[in-house]
Design a protein around this motif. Structure first.
Motif, short mmCIF file in Angstrom:
data_model
loop_
_atom_site.label_atom_id
_atom_site.label_comp_id
_atom_site.label_asym_id
_atom_site.label_seq_id
_atom_site.Cartn_x
_atom_site.Cartn_y
_atom_site.Cartn_z
N LEU A 66 11.61 6.94 0.30
CA LEU A 66 10.49 8.01 0.17
C LEU A 66 10.15 9.12 0.55
O LEU A 66 8.62 8.96 0.95
CB LEU A 66 9.99 8.14 -1.19
CG LEU A 66 9.51 8.77 -2.26
CD1 LEU A 66 11.34 9.89 -2.96
CD2 LEU A 66 9.21 8.97 -3.82
N GLN A 67 10.27 10.44 1.15
CA GLN A 67 9.57 11.11 2.78
C GLN A 67 8.62 12.11 1.24
O GLN A 67 9.72 12.53 0.01
CB GLN A 67 10.40 11.26 3.06
CG GLN A 67 9.78 12.64 4.08
CD GLN A 67 8.44 12.22 4.74
OE1 GLN A 67 8.90 11.55 5.08
NE2 GLN A 67 7.31 12.96 4.80
N MET A 68 7.39 12.05 0.93
CA MET A 68 6.84 12.83 0.08
C MET A 68 5.98 14.15 1.36
O MET A 68 4.69 12.92 1.64
CB MET A 68 6.09 11.70 -1.08
CG MET A 68 6.60 11.02 -1.45
SD MET A 68 5.48 10.19 -2.36
CE MET A 68 4.39 8.99 -0.81
N ASN A 69 6.39 15.11 0.60
CA ASN A 69 6.00 16.23 1.51
C ASN A 69 5.07 17.24 0.38
O ASN A 69 5.62 16.81 -0.59
CB ASN A 69 6.69 16.83 2.66
CG ASN A 69 7.65 16.37 3.47
OD1 ASN A 69 6.69 15.45 3.70
ND2 ASN A 69 8.53 17.16 3.71
N SER A 70 4.18 17.99 0.60
CA SER A 70 3.13 19.48 -0.09
C SER A 70 3.00 17.99 -0.92
O SER A 70 2.85 18.56 -2.11
CB SER A 70 3.89 19.77 -0.25
OG SER A 70 4.97 20.98 0.77
N LEU A 71 2.00 17.69 -0.97
CA LEU A 71 1.94 16.25 -1.91
C LEU A 71 0.48 17.29 -3.48
O LEU A 71 -0.12 17.99 -2.75
CB LEU A 71 1.07 15.09 -1.38
CG LEU A 71 2.19 14.31 -0.87
CD1 LEU A 71 1.67 13.24 -0.33
CD2 LEU A 71 2.61 13.69 -2.64
N LYS A 72 0.78 17.07 -3.74
CA LYS A 72 -0.58 17.33 -4.77
C LYS A 72 -1.18 16.05 -5.72
O LYS A 72 -0.74 15.16 -5.74
CB LYS A 72 1.02 18.24 -6.19
CG LYS A 72 1.64 19.70 -5.31
CD LYS A 72 2.31 20.00 -6.71
CE LYS A 72 3.35 21.43 -6.24
NZ LYS A 72 4.38 21.42 -7.17
N SER A 73 -2.02 16.69 -5.92
CA SER A 73 -2.69 15.93 -7.07
C SER A 73 -2.33 14.86 -7.78
O SER A 73 -2.31 13.59 -8.51
CB SER A 73 -4.12 16.39 -7.92
OG SER A 73 -4.88 16.74 -7.23
N GLU A 74 -1.30 15.65 -8.81
CA GLU A 74 -0.54 15.47 -10.01
C GLU A 74 0.89 14.54 -9.80
O GLU A 74 1.26 14.10 -9.92
CB GLU A 74 0.26 16.39 -10.34
CG GLU A 74 1.00 17.35 -9.85
CD GLU A 74 0.01 18.51 -9.80
OE1 GLU A 74 0.58 20.10 -9.90
OE2 GLU A 74 -1.38 18.43 -9.28
N ASP A 75 0.35 13.85 -8.01
CA ASP A 75 1.66 12.62 -7.42
C ASP A 75 0.92 11.41 -7.70
O ASP A 75 1.65 10.71 -7.07
CB ASP A 75 2.36 13.15 -6.08
CG ASP A 75 3.17 14.40 -6.27
OD1 ASP A 75 3.64 14.66 -6.94
OD2 ASP A 75 2.91 15.13 -4.94
#
Length: 125
Positions: free
Chosen positions: A81-90
């Protein structure tokens, strides 16, 4: 015996990227849909992404669409799972799961047969 082992979690700043890995053993990987789910404290566990054995069907939650990418390497029995542009809600514990491809829904967690132990992802704001 079936084992799913997640890795790659950690602490990252808002806007950063992280790649999670899930190594599967004890199952015929090519016969399973692989999914990623997450659960934040006090919240319901939710489906994030899933991919059928050859990628015929790929599911993404609306909240991660365009930012996360699920991929799998069947030769290595591994899903990513590549996760980009991560946010606090992630921020959540992310779980890898496996479901036989021929039954159930790719996004319905009740249909999954096996689960990993989870890996913590924390996104600082």
């Amino acid at each position: 015996q079936v084992q799913l082992v997640e890795s790659g979690g950690g602490l990252v700043q808002t806007g950063g990227s992280l790649r999670l890995s899930c190594a599967a053993s004890g199952l015929t990987f090519g016969q399973y849909t692989m999914g990623w789910f997450r659960q934040a404290p006090g919240k319901q566990r939710e489906a994030v992404a899933a991919k059928t054995p050859t990628g015929t069907i790929t599911y993404y939650a609306d909240s991660v669409k365009g930012r996360f990418t699920i991929s799998r390497d069947n030769a290595k029995n591994t899903v990513y799972l590549q996760m980009n542009s991560l946010k606090s809600e992630d921020t959540a514990v992310y779980y890898c799961a496996a479901k036989v491809f021929y039954s159930g829904s790719s996004s319905r967690q009740e249909d999954y047969n096996y689960w990993g132990q989870g890996t913590q992802v924390t996104v600082s704001s």
